[in-house]
Design an enzyme around this catalytic site. Structure first.
Site, mmCIF file in Angstrom:
data_model
loop_
_atom_site.group_PDB
_atom_site.id
_atom_site.type_symbol
_atom_site.label_atom_id
_atom_site.label_comp_id
_atom_site.label_asym_id
_atom_site.label_seq_id
_atom_site.Cartn_x
_atom_site.Cartn_y
_atom_site.Cartn_z
ATOM 1 N N GLY A 66 13.040 2.113 -0.328
ATOM 2 C CA GLY A 66 11.962 3.244 -0.130
ATOM 3 C C GLY A 66 12.067 3.520 1.505
ATOM 4 N N MET A 121 7.464 4.352 6.654
ATOM 5 C CA MET A 121 7.240 2.948 6.923
ATOM 6 C C MET A 121 8.429 2.203 6.694
ATOM 7 S SD MET A 121 4.101 2.408 7.758
ATOM 8 C CE MET A 121 3.718 0.587 7.381
ATOM 9 N N GLY A 122 9.241 2.469 5.356
ATOM 10 C CA GLY A 122 10.300 1.656 4.904
ATOM 11 C C GLY A 122 11.447 1.726 6.154
ATOM 12 N N VAL A 160 7.427 1.588 -0.854
ATOM 13 C CA VAL A 160 7.108 3.138 -1.547
ATOM 14 C C VAL A 160 5.636 3.339 -1.973
ATOM 15 C CG1 VAL A 160 9.342 3.047 -2.609
ATOM 16 C CG2 VAL A 160 7.324 2.358 -3.908
ATOM 17 N N ASN A 192 0.590 -0.359 0.210
ATOM 18 C CA ASN A 192 -0.767 -0.482 0.095
ATOM 19 C C ASN A 192 -1.525 -0.828 -1.314
ATOM 20 O OD1 ASN A 192 -2.086 -0.978 2.536
ATOM 21 N ND2 ASN A 192 -2.025 1.196 2.926
ATOM 22 N N GLY A 237 0.527 0.653 10.836
ATOM 23 C CA GLY A 237 1.300 2.034 10.766
ATOM 24 C C GLY A 237 2.691 2.170 11.206
ATOM 25 N N LYS A 254 -5.673 -7.440 3.292
ATOM 26 C CA LYS A 254 -5.291 -6.060 3.819
ATOM 27 C C LYS A 254 -6.201 -5.084 3.558
ATOM 28 C CE LYS A 254 -3.386 -2.676 5.885
ATOM 29 N NZ LYS A 254 -2.647 -1.584 5.164
ATOM 30 N N HIS A 274 -9.254 -5.742 5.762
ATOM 31 C CA HIS A 274 -8.965 -5.166 7.029
ATOM 32 C C HIS A 274 -9.232 -3.845 7.399
ATOM 33 C CE1 HIS A 274 -5.779 -3.064 9.408
ATOM 34 N NE2 HIS A 274 -5.890 -4.021 10.262
ATOM 35 N N ASN A 275 -8.488 -3.134 6.181
ATOM 36 C CA ASN A 275 -8.939 -1.651 6.221
ATOM 37 C C ASN A 275 -10.480 -1.190 6.231
ATOM 38 O OD1 ASN A 275 -6.113 -1.669 6.223
ATOM 39 N ND2 ASN A 275 -5.985 0.155 4.834
ATOM 40 N N LYS A 277 -7.924 7.484 2.607
ATOM 41 C CA LYS A 277 -6.842 7.143 1.578
ATOM 42 C C LYS A 277 -7.177 6.299 0.310
ATOM 43 C CE LYS A 277 -2.391 8.403 3.583
ATOM 44 N NZ LYS A 277 -1.165 7.678 4.014
ATOM 45 N N HIS A 332 -37.852 -10.670 -16.949
ATOM 46 C CA HIS A 332 -36.761 -11.502 -16.620
ATOM 47 C C HIS A 332 -36.856 -12.779 -15.802
ATOM 48 C CE1 HIS A 332 -33.992 -7.832 -17.433
ATOM 49 N NE2 HIS A 332 -34.920 -7.250 -16.713
HETATM 50 P P1 NDP Z 1 4.970 7.317 1.070
HETATM 51 O O1 NDP Z 1 4.014 6.654 0.625
HETATM 52 O O2 NDP Z 1 4.821 8.531 1.290
HETATM 53 O O3 NDP Z 1 6.201 7.083 0.070
HETATM 54 C C1 NDP Z 1 7.243 7.809 0.173
HETATM 55 C C2 NDP Z 1 8.568 6.770 -0.532
HETATM 56 O O4 NDP Z 1 8.070 6.350 -1.800
HETATM 57 C C3 NDP Z 1 9.581 7.420 -0.478
HETATM 58 O O5 NDP Z 1 10.655 6.846 -0.118
HETATM 59 C C4 NDP Z 1 9.944 8.014 -1.947
HETATM 60 O O6 NDP Z 1 11.232 8.056 -2.207
HETATM 61 C C5 NDP Z 1 9.177 6.657 -2.606
HETATM 62 N N1 NDP Z 1 8.843 7.102 -4.069
HETATM 63 C C6 NDP Z 1 7.937 7.839 -4.373
HETATM 64 N N2 NDP Z 1 7.703 7.808 -5.805
HETATM 65 C C7 NDP Z 1 9.076 7.028 -6.242
HETATM 66 C C8 NDP Z 1 9.225 6.525 -7.294
HETATM 67 N N3 NDP Z 1 8.851 6.989 -8.571
HETATM 68 N N4 NDP Z 1 10.470 5.654 -7.631
HETATM 69 C C9 NDP Z 1 10.940 5.355 -6.378
HETATM 70 N N5 NDP Z 1 10.558 5.658 -5.360
HETATM 71 C C10 NDP Z 1 9.624 6.528 -5.080
HETATM 72 O O7 NDP Z 1 5.605 6.358 2.265
HETATM 73 P P2 NDP Z 1 5.032 5.817 3.627
HETATM 74 O O8 NDP Z 1 6.265 5.232 4.263
HETATM 75 O O9 NDP Z 1 4.051 6.401 4.110
HETATM 76 O O10 NDP Z 1 4.325 4.454 2.899
HETATM 77 C C11 NDP Z 1 5.196 3.464 2.166
HETATM 78 C C12 NDP Z 1 3.895 2.486 1.560
HETATM 79 O O11 NDP Z 1 3.607 1.781 2.781
HETATM 80 C C13 NDP Z 1 3.053 2.929 0.866
HETATM 81 O O12 NDP Z 1 2.481 2.047 -0.100
HETATM 82 C C14 NDP Z 1 1.744 2.821 2.025
HETATM 83 O O13 NDP Z 1 0.626 2.996 1.406
HETATM 84 C C15 NDP Z 1 2.055 1.643 2.728
HETATM 85 N N6 NDP Z 1 1.535 1.754 4.192
HETATM 86 C C16 NDP Z 1 1.479 2.757 4.934
HETATM 87 C C17 NDP Z 1 0.980 2.623 6.074
HETATM 88 C C18 NDP Z 1 1.169 3.835 7.003
HETATM 89 O O14 NDP Z 1 0.623 3.838 8.071
HETATM 90 N N7 NDP Z 1 1.677 4.936 6.624
HETATM 91 C C19 NDP Z 1 0.735 1.546 6.683
HETATM 92 C C20 NDP Z 1 0.700 0.282 5.906
HETATM 93 C C21 NDP Z 1 1.346 0.535 4.780
HETATM 94 P P3 NDP Z 1 11.880 9.651 -2.542
HETATM 95 O O15 NDP Z 1 12.329 10.023 -0.928
HETATM 96 O O16 NDP Z 1 12.961 9.577 -3.060
HETATM 97 O O17 NDP Z 1 10.768 10.640 -2.658
#
Ligand code: NDP
Length: 479
Positions: free
Chosen positions: A9, A13-14, A74, A102, A130, A182, A185-186, A260, A451
């Site tokens: 992913g 974030m990833g 993801v 999350n 983030g 977590k 925290h939120n 969210k 009661h």
């Molecule tokens: P998103 O939540 O927007 O997710 C997008 C990613 O998910 C893409 O890599 C997408 O792949 C992948 N994806 C979606 N559906 C599938 C599926 N069915 N199979 C495989 N891969 C899939 O990305 P973020 O980076 O914003 O967040 C990632 C995670 O981190 C989330 O769970 C989020 O809640 C959490 N998070 C986010 C924070 C933030 O500040 N944004 C902070 C802390 C945690 P593709 O490119 O192929 O569509």
């Protein structure tokens, strides 16, 4: 088999977490994304990271040495389940799957149980901070088994934020403990933001200061006991001028707060655990209220004091608001820790509450100077039943309570909504009360539903024969 850790992913974030991992000595990072473009882009843009790209789950597994360790980043929900299923097809017993999304903690409990049956370790990990945190150092809240922590611990310690020399990561507890913490925290973050917003609103309406002037107030506060990331960025936001109109940006942003869902989860969970997180709940509801435009529109002409108000002494009023903010903030954190304590008891997690406060000092959104005081409070009394009764906080309430009451009274009198300030104060006074009107509620419950109730002067359970001669009888304990 060249990589010691992988990331699945590669959205915001990833990709940032992968770069953070790659920047640490000794790590080689395998990267995989469902659609190829993100992988190609990340690898092309960051040759320095030495990523090992994979374009199928087979390739991904083959590029990792054992025990294979993969962090999933993801979209939470079904996508996470889909990725876990695919990884389980190519991983082997002893390997580790970390979900850094999350996830709702109950999903994590379910997934951990299912994955464990295959012999693979599953770790639900809260990640806060983030995009920037992911890249430079997040606060990390991993759950999962002790076995997976042996492999993960050193890696996570190397990428986490550092606060006062300590990495902001700890093995929170088993299965869903990390995602639970977590989530809370939120929830605390929601409350903290709402309290700051109420403080801003009161100061603006009570002193007529401009957003830029109020930015100076927050910047000043950030040099004192309220020092925190959220106060710091509040000053930045208030100072921002809209390029198009030349107005303060805050005046051109639509006043409907988004969410969210993690605040709602915190409140829903607290309701089922019976923990009064009223500050977090008010903050969550305040966002809902703001977004109900139609309701706000037809309510605009409801009667109220419309003449506005001007504080007699602006500086004195600002100081009162500061103290009200500090006191309410302590309530919000105390309620959040109460929820973690209750969750730990319900789900059998052994959570070190002081340690949780200390890993929130860096990387995450609610990082703040006063978290040290929470760590101190639990170090002194590990089983403290209510955080806000720790001596340090009692000192704050001693200083702040008059101002807090004044601010809440003023807001009510002049018609400025301050739901988080006022509900926090009501909670505080509820805790303090020697007798609560809950006695009357017990009487009402006994009246309409038999009661039963308990008495202050003798043991046993009682019922009054309300529809007969109203004598009291001893009753079975049906609580
Ligand atoms: P998103 O939540 O927007 O997710 C997008 C990613 O998910 C893409 O890599 C997408 O792949 C992948 N994806 C979606 N559906 C599938 C599926 N069915 N199979 C495989 N891969 C899939 O990305 P973020 O980076 O914003 O967040 C990632 C995670 O981190 C989330 O769970 C989020 O809640 C959490 N998070 C986010 C924070 C933030 O500040 N944004 C902070 C802390 C945690 P593709 O490119 O192929 O569509």
């Amino acid at each position: 088999t060249t990589a010691n850790i992988g990331v699945v992913g590669l959205a915001v974030m990833g990709s940032n977490l992968a770069r953070n991992l790659a920047s640490r000595e000794g790590n080689t990072v395998a990267v995989f994304n469902r659609s190829r473009a993100k992988t190609d882009e990340l690898v092309a843009e960051h040759p320095e990271a030495g990523f090992v790209p994979a374009f199928s789950y087979d390739e991904f597994a083959a590029s990792l040495h054992k025990p294979r360790t993969a962090v999933i980043m993801v979209k939470a929900g079904a996508p996470t389940d889909a990725v876990i299923d695919s990884l389980l097809e190519v991983f082997e017993p002893g390997d580790i799957i970390v979900d850094g999304g999350n996830a709702l903690f109950t999903d994590t409990i379910r997934r951990e149980k299912a994955v464990r049956e295959t012999g693979v370790n599953f770790v639900g990990m809260g990640v806060s901070g983030g995009e920037e945190g992911a890249l430079l150092g997040p606060s990390l809240m991993p759950g999962g088994s002790d076995e997976s922590w042996v492999t993960l611990g050193p890696i996570l310690r190397s990428i986490a934020a550092v606060a006062e020399g300590e990495p902001c990561v700890t093995h929170v507890g088993h299965d869903g403990a990390g995602h639970f913490v977590k989530m809370v925290h939120n929830g605390i973050e929601y409350a903290d933001m709402q309290l700051i917003a109420e403080a801003y609103d009161l100061i603006r309406r009570g002193t007529g200061k401009t957003p830029a002037e109020i930015a100076d107030v927050f910047a000043e506060w950030n040099r004192g006991e309220l020092e925190s990331y959220l106060i710091e960025i509040t000053a930045e936001v208030l100072r921002q001028v809209d390029a198009e109109t030349g107005k303060p940006l805050v005046d051109v942003i639509l006043d409907q707060a988004g969410a969210k869902g993690t605040g709602a989860w915190t409140v829903q969970t607290a309701l089922s655990l019976g923990v009064p997180v009223s500050g977090i709940a008010e903050a969550t509801f305040a966002r809902s209220l703001s977004s109900h435009l139609e309701q706000r529109e037809i309510s605009r002409d409801l009667p109220g004091p419309n003449e506005g108000f001007t504080a007699d002494d602006a500086d004195a009023f600002i100081e009162q608001v500061r103290l009200a903010l500090y006191a309410s903030k302590i309530v919000a954190y105390s309620q959040g820790f109460d929820e973690i304590r209750a969750g730990a008891a319900e789900y059998g997690w052994n959570i070190d509450l002081g340690k949780i406060a200390s890993i929130w000092r860096g990387g995450c959104i609610i990082r703040a100077r006063f978290l040290n005081r929470i760590t101190d409070a639990y170090a002194e009394t590990p089983d403290l039943p209510v955080l806000l009764t720790a001596p340090f906080f009692v000192d704050v309430f001693t200083r702040a309570q008059d101002a807090w009451r004044e601010v809440v009274a003023t807001s009510a009198k002049v018609g400025i909504p301050a739901p988080a300030f006022s509900s926090s104060l009501a909670y505080y006074d509820g805790l303090r009360a020697e007798r609560l009107p809950a006695a009357l509620i017990q009487g009402q419950r006994d009246f309409f539903g038999a009661h039963t109730y308990k008495r202050v002067d003798k043991p046993g359970t009682f019922h009054t024969l309300w529809s007969a001669d109203r004598t009291e009888i001893e009753a079975e304990d049906t609580h």
